[in-house]
Design a protein around this motif. Structure first.
Motif, PDB file in Angstrom:
ATOM      1  N   VAL A 398     -11.713  -4.714   4.131  1.00  0.00           N
ATOM      2  CA  VAL A 398     -11.814  -3.729   5.202  1.00  0.00           C
ATOM      3  C   VAL A 398     -10.792  -2.631   4.956  1.00  0.00           C
ATOM      4  O   VAL A 398      -9.585  -2.912   4.807  1.00  0.00           O
ATOM      5  CB  VAL A 398     -11.585  -4.395   6.576  1.00  0.00           C
ATOM      6  N   VAL A 399     -11.275  -1.371   4.897  1.00  0.00           N
ATOM      7  CA  VAL A 399     -10.389  -0.234   4.651  1.00  0.00           C
ATOM      8  C   VAL A 399     -10.730   0.887   5.612  1.00  0.00           C
ATOM      9  O   VAL A 399     -11.818   0.928   6.203  1.00  0.00           O
ATOM     10  CB  VAL A 399     -10.514   0.270   3.185  1.00  0.00           C
ATOM     11  N   ASP A 400      -9.790   1.821   5.760  1.00  0.00           N
ATOM     12  CA  ASP A 400     -10.026   3.038   6.525  1.00  0.00           C
ATOM     13  C   ASP A 400     -10.941   3.964   5.720  1.00  0.00           C
ATOM     14  O   ASP A 400     -10.743   4.169   4.517  1.00  0.00           O
ATOM     15  CB  ASP A 400      -8.699   3.732   6.821  1.00  0.00           C
ATOM     16  N   ALA A 401     -11.959   4.532   6.361  1.00  0.00           N
ATOM     17  CA  ALA A 401     -12.948   5.339   5.649  1.00  0.00           C
ATOM     18  C   ALA A 401     -12.343   6.608   5.069  1.00  0.00           C
ATOM     19  O   ALA A 401     -12.833   7.114   4.053  1.00  0.00           O
ATOM     20  CB  ALA A 401     -14.105   5.698   6.581  1.00  0.00           C
ATOM     21  N   GLN A 402     -11.294   7.145   5.665  1.00  0.00           N
ATOM     22  CA  GLN A 402     -10.700   8.390   5.179  1.00  0.00           C
ATOM     23  C   GLN A 402      -9.588   8.148   4.165  1.00  0.00           C
ATOM     24  O   GLN A 402      -9.550   8.754   3.103  1.00  0.00           O
ATOM     25  CB  GLN A 402     -10.168   9.206   6.358  1.00  0.00           C
ATOM     26  N   THR A 403      -8.677   7.235   4.478  1.00  0.00           N
ATOM     27  CA  THR A 403      -7.518   7.022   3.605  1.00  0.00           C
ATOM     28  C   THR A 403      -7.741   5.936   2.571  1.00  0.00           C
ATOM     29  O   THR A 403      -6.958   5.835   1.621  1.00  0.00           O
ATOM     30  CB  THR A 403      -6.300   6.660   4.460  1.00  0.00           C
ATOM     31  N   LEU A 405      -7.057   2.955   2.875  1.00  0.00           N
ATOM     32  CA  LEU A 405      -5.995   1.960   2.988  1.00  0.00           C
ATOM     33  C   LEU A 405      -6.524   0.723   3.688  1.00  0.00           C
ATOM     34  O   LEU A 405      -7.382   0.804   4.581  1.00  0.00           O
ATOM     35  CB  LEU A 405      -4.804   2.539   3.756  1.00  0.00           C
ATOM     36  N   ALA A 406      -6.012  -0.429   3.296  1.00  0.00           N
ATOM     37  CA  ALA A 406      -6.467  -1.695   3.873  1.00  0.00           C
ATOM     38  C   ALA A 406      -6.060  -1.792   5.335  1.00  0.00           C
ATOM     39  O   ALA A 406      -4.978  -1.341   5.741  1.00  0.00           O
ATOM     40  CB  ALA A 406      -5.888  -2.864   3.083  1.00  0.00           C
ATOM     41  N   ILE A 407      -6.931  -2.389   6.139  1.00  0.00           N
ATOM     42  CA  ILE A 407      -6.667  -2.643   7.558  1.00  0.00           C
ATOM     43  C   ILE A 407      -6.406  -4.138   7.697  1.00  0.00           C
ATOM     44  O   ILE A 407      -7.319  -4.954   7.514  1.00  0.00           O
ATOM     45  CB  ILE A 407      -7.857  -2.202   8.421  1.00  0.00           C
ATOM     46  N   PRO A 408      -5.187  -4.550   8.010  1.00  0.00           N
ATOM     47  CA  PRO A 408      -4.869  -5.990   7.997  1.00  0.00           C
ATOM     48  C   PRO A 408      -5.453  -6.775   9.165  1.00  0.00           C
ATOM     49  O   PRO A 408      -5.842  -7.928   8.997  1.00  0.00           O
ATOM     50  CB  PRO A 408      -3.340  -6.014   8.015  1.00  0.00           C
ATOM     51  N   LYS A 409      -5.522  -6.170  10.350  1.00  0.00           N
ATOM     52  CA  LYS A 409      -6.021  -6.877  11.524  1.00  0.00           C
ATOM     53  C   LYS A 409      -7.376  -6.305  11.920  1.00  0.00           C
ATOM     54  O   LYS A 409      -7.500  -5.105  12.190  1.00  0.00           O
ATOM     55  CB  LYS A 409      -5.038  -6.755  12.689  1.00  0.00           C
ATOM     56  N   PHE A 410      -8.376  -7.162  11.969  1.00  0.00           N
ATOM     57  CA  PHE A 410      -9.728  -6.727  12.305  1.00  0.00           C
ATOM     58  C   PHE A 410     -10.484  -7.900  12.912  1.00  0.00           C
ATOM     59  O   PHE A 410      -9.972  -9.032  12.983  1.00  0.00           O
ATOM     60  CB  PHE A 410     -10.451  -6.193  11.063  1.00  0.00           C
ATOM     61  N   GLN A 411     -11.700  -7.635  13.342  1.00  0.00           N
ATOM     62  CA  GLN A 411     -12.559  -8.647  13.961  1.00  0.00           C
ATOM     63  C   GLN A 411     -13.937  -8.603  13.318  1.00  0.00           C
ATOM     64  O   GLN A 411     -14.401  -7.546  12.889  1.00  0.00           O
ATOM     65  CB  GLN A 411     -12.683  -8.427  15.470  1.00  0.00           C
ATOM     66  N   ILE A 412     -14.598  -9.786  13.280  1.00  0.00           N
ATOM     67  CA  ILE A 412     -15.927  -9.895  12.676  1.00  0.00           C
ATOM     68  C   ILE A 412     -16.836 -10.679  13.615  1.00  0.00           C
ATOM     69  O   ILE A 412     -16.443 -11.720  14.150  1.00  0.00           O
ATOM     70  CB  ILE A 412     -15.867 -10.586  11.299  1.00  0.00           C
ATOM     71  N   ALA A 413     -18.045 -10.171  13.824  1.00  0.00           N
ATOM     72  CA  ALA A 413     -19.118 -10.890  14.513  1.00  0.00           C
ATOM     73  C   ALA A 413     -20.325 -10.910  13.587  1.00  0.00           C
ATOM     74  O   ALA A 413     -20.477 -10.028  12.736  1.00  0.00           O
ATOM     75  CB  ALA A 413     -19.469 -10.235  15.843  1.00  0.00           C
ATOM     76  N   ALA A 414     -21.178 -11.912  13.733  1.00  0.00           N
ATOM     77  CA  ALA A 414     -22.299 -12.089  12.804  1.00  0.00           C
ATOM     78  C   ALA A 414     -23.599 -12.204  13.572  1.00  0.00           C
ATOM     79  O   ALA A 414     -23.640 -12.680  14.710  1.00  0.00           O
ATOM     80  CB  ALA A 414     -22.092 -13.322  11.936  1.00  0.00           C
ATOM     81  N   TYR A 415     -24.673 -11.760  12.912  1.00  0.00           N
ATOM     82  CA  TYR A 415     -26.023 -11.780  13.497  1.00  0.00           C
ATOM     83  C   TYR A 415     -27.000 -12.150  12.391  1.00  0.00           C
ATOM     84  O   TYR A 415     -26.909 -11.639  11.274  1.00  0.00           O
ATOM     85  CB  TYR A 415     -26.366 -10.409  14.078  1.00  0.00           C
TER      86      TYR A 415
END
Length: 762
Positions: A398-403, A405-415
């Motif tokens: 997971v990274v920022d679309a502009q920079t 850079l990695a995003i360390p804290k995130f959330q995931i849901a699945a379908y």
């Protein structure tokens, strides 16, 4: 189906005989249902299509001039109604008809998820005509000649298509579908509903009394045979007993009996117990231990898929789950046992009670539906972690679309699936991840299509759709670019300009899945001023549906941009208005010209309004059959110079008339080869058939002057024609659409199939 019988019943219907109409409905209801199911792939939609088809057919029965064409006529009606109600295209306008659920004889959710969806996935490489032919053959027993008459194709082609389709589709799945769908095909409740809406309540009551639908078929032959067998066995048993088992008469005299009784010892350890005194019950013998089989299933807590390879312990015995998560432990004492689930040395579930002699639940689509019944054991739900070996996994960063850079804290849901809109229940299923490099790894156990939604604080949810197959690479890492959070603010108003409060805001697609997942059908409601706000919306086109009990339905397609607040106004369309989507590549567009043609009023250009994003509206239209022809404005990046989509519609003055102009898009290409030598102007027209009946066509125009070949991009699997226009004198592209009839043209048919080379050579 006898033509003479159809002719007689049709004549009787015109004389007011509702029994004749009932016979026609009973006779052709399975055929219409099979066609609707093949086209929509949804049992609930097929039910609504079948009912609507017969209602329309009753009103237009007088237009049928040849009774021999009744079957094809009804199939054509079913095709048009399926196009109108198909949730894949018009999910917002679709309303399942109100049914008496007590009359439903089959679990529709199980039928849809376990039989129809797998079959439609297997039938996806085949044309709609072939899907209809297969289901007509399997469900109705129609021969190739009957299928050809119903679908108006050549008998030889029908036989070849049927043989090819049956050869490549799972026969066991077809057998199970044919057995499970019988109650829906011969549905008495639907037949009564059709009679009630067409001929009135009294006719419906009489039809319900007369019909054989829903009644068990009884035959006297099995009863007579059974009585004969009982008589033969009784007589034979009596003579056998008399000949071999009857006790012989005793020859012992009374004196000898007394002497034998006196000679018997008074007490002995080996002597049999004395007979109980009269009135005393006999002692019960020792009961043997009854052994049975303990069955169960282990599923994951996200998709309800079976988890293979887990160790099961119960009653001192062990077993292992199969690829579907099912296990059996044989020869255990009857009753309840506590089950322990292990993965290597780790205990996943402990002391889970299951009972012997019960079945296994295989039709669960969501773990929240896991219930205990008198016939089945509930499934054991486990959470899939890194400690449980699974055949497939999806890894990403997971990274920022502009920079970047990695995003360390995130959330995931699945379908499980690929919805167009984010389902409402997903917002409650996000799980936290915290990794220094932004990497994650999600585990799945079944081959299917999945959509993972990834979001972080200050970022919008980003869907990533993957298709797991046998060749899936578990070691590949997908980069997920998160965009800044966006939101939608808006107001819902009525045709008279008044605001509408307490209206629900739905996703245009994904509502049936939300019903299963806890009943969350909408994102939010409008307040007393008709205003609403949607936070945390995915970037891109958002297809929204607004529903109010009194005012009806409104729709909107909002192009959400990263980090922006989209402010919109949504208006409920007026009754009798022509309205619907207007999109190119899934995004809102505008008409360059909109023309209405009818047999009575001729052809005229109208000026549509755009009261809601992605929606057009035309008012003051006369009722009846018209053809709507729309041409959209090309964008700066588009290679085509014109795009026209025409489709028929029956205008009603009592409700809004939804006609969508969602111009076709896809990922396939069509290579066109030609020679432009000596030509001053060369143009191409790609005509795409939007339905099998040929009533709806989309045309895309390109200028290819000075080229000897051209690649048409952005097409799905489809069929149609390519027209090459040439001229020895220069023709401006602005005048081509008007002057093209005077140019020299050559036509070639084409069919685009994924995985094959699609070339048209002139």
């Amino acid at each position: 189906m006898s033509t003479a019988t159809d002719r007689k019943d049709i004549r009787s219907v015109f004389q007011g005989d509702h029994n004749a109409w009932r016979r026609l409905v009973e006779r052709y209801q399975p055929i219409v249902y099979a066609v609707a199911l093949a086209q929509t792939g949804n049992v609930i939609v097929a039910d609504a299509v079948t009912a609507k088809t017969f209602q329309e057919a009753y009103e237009r029965l007088a237009s049928l001039t040849d009774p021999r064409k009744l079957g094809h006529w009804l199939c054509a009606h079913a095709h048009r109604e399926a196009e109108a109600l198909n949730p894949a295209r018009r999910g917002a306008a679709f309303r399942p008809r109100a049914r008496d659920m007590s009359a439903v004889q089959v679990d529709l959710k199980w039928l849809q998820s376990d039989l129809v969806d797998p079959l439609m996935e297997e039938l996806s490489p085949f044309r709609l005509e072939e899907r209809k032919g297969l289901l007509l053959n399997v469900l109705c027993g129609s021969s190739a000649r009957t299928i050809a008459n119903l679908l108006k194709i050549e008998p030889k082609d029908a036989a070849e298509q049927l043989a090819r389709t049956r050869e490549n589709v799972d026969k066991q799945l077809l057998k199970e579908l044919a057995a499970a769908v019988q109650p829906e095909m011969y549905c008495k409740e639907r037949m009564v509903h059709i009679i009630r809406t067409t001929m009135g309540e009294d006719a419906a009551i009489d039809a319900a009394r007369r019909t054989r639908l829903g009644r068990p078929r009884r035959s006297r032959l099995p009863l007579l045979v059974g009585l004969g067998i009982i008589v033969v066995l009784g007589v034979g048993g009596y003579f056998g007993y008399r000949a071999f088992m009857a006790p012989a008469p005793s020859s012992t005299s009374p004196e000898n009996a007394k002497q034998q009784a006196a000679a018997a010892p008074a007490s002995s350890d080996d002597a049999p117990a004395a007979a109980p005194e009269p009135g005393q019950p006999a002692p019960a013998p020792d009961q043997p231990v009854l052994l049975q089989t303990l069955k169960g299933r282990v599923i994951d807590d996200r998709f309800a898929d079976g988890v293979p390879g887990l160790l099961i312990e119960a009653a001192g015995k062990t077993a292992e789950t199969d690829p579907y998560g099912v296990f059996e432990i044989r020869d255990v004492p009857k009753g309840r046992h506590n089950v322990t689930v292990r993965c290597a040395d780790q205990v996943l579930v402990e002391n889970y009670p299951l009972e012997t002699g019960k079945n296994v639940l295989l039709n669960i689509t969501d773990p929240t539906l896991n219930v205990k019944s008198a016939e089945s054991n509930p499934c054991i739900v486990v959470r899939i972690t890194d400690a449980i070996p699974t055949p497939f996994r999806f890894c990403g960063r997971v990274v920022d679309a502009q920079t970047q850079l990695a995003i360390p804290k995130f959330q995931i849901a699945a379908y499980k699936g690929a919805p167009i809109c984010i389902p409402p229940f997903i917002y409650d299923e996000f799980r936290d991840w915290d990794t220094a490099d932004g990497q994650f790894c999600e585990h799945v156990v079944a081959i299917a299509t999945y959509t993972f939604y990834i979001r972080a604080r200050g970022y919008s949810p980003t869907p990533v759709t993957i298709s797991i197959n046998e060749n899936w690479d578990n070691d590949s890492i997908t980069t997920v670019n998160l965009h800044r959070a966006a939101s939608i603010q808006g107001k819902l108003i009525a045709p008279n300009g008044m605001t509408i409060g307490n209206a629900t805001v739905h996703p245009r697609y994904g509502v049936p899945e939300s019903v299963i997942k806890g009943g969350k059908l909408w994102y939010t409601r409008t307040d007393s001023r008709g205003e609403f706000t949607l936070f945390d919306v995915p970037v891109g086109p958002a297809w929204l549906l607004f529903d109010h009990r009194d005012y009806g339905i409104a729709r909107a397609i909002v192009d959400v941009q990263p980090g922006q607040i989209s402010t919109i106004k949504v208006q409920v369309p007026s009754k009798g208005a022509l309205t619907g989507d207007i999109t190119v590549n899934g995004r809102p567009a505008r008409f360059e010209e909109l023309r209405i043609s009818s047999a009575y009023a001729g052809s005229r250009v109208v000026s549509p309004e755009y009261p809601s994003p992605g929606q057009y509206e035309v008012t003051k239209l006369p009722p009846g059959e018209v053809t709507v022809i729309g041409r959209v404005i090309p964008g700066a990046e588009d290679r085509w110079i014109g795009r026209v989509y025409d489709q028929p519609v029956k205008v009603s003055i009592n409700e809004p008339n939804w006609v969508d102009f969602n111009f076709i898009t896809g990922t396939l290409n069509l290579n066109v080869q030609f020679s432009a030598e000596g030509k001053a102007s060369v143009f191409l027209e790609v005509a795409i058939a939007r339905d099998d009946a040929g009533r709806s066509t989309e045309r895309v125009f390109y200028e290819v002057t000075g080229q000897n070949g051209f690649t048409v991009t952005g097409l799905p699997e489809c069929r149609g024609e390519v027209v090459l226009y040439t001229s020895t004198t220069p023709v401006a592209k602005e005048k081509f659409l008007v002057d093209r009839k005077s140019l020299n043209k050559t036509t070639k048919p084409f069919e685009i199939i994924e995985g094959l080379e699609n070339v048209v050579a002139f």
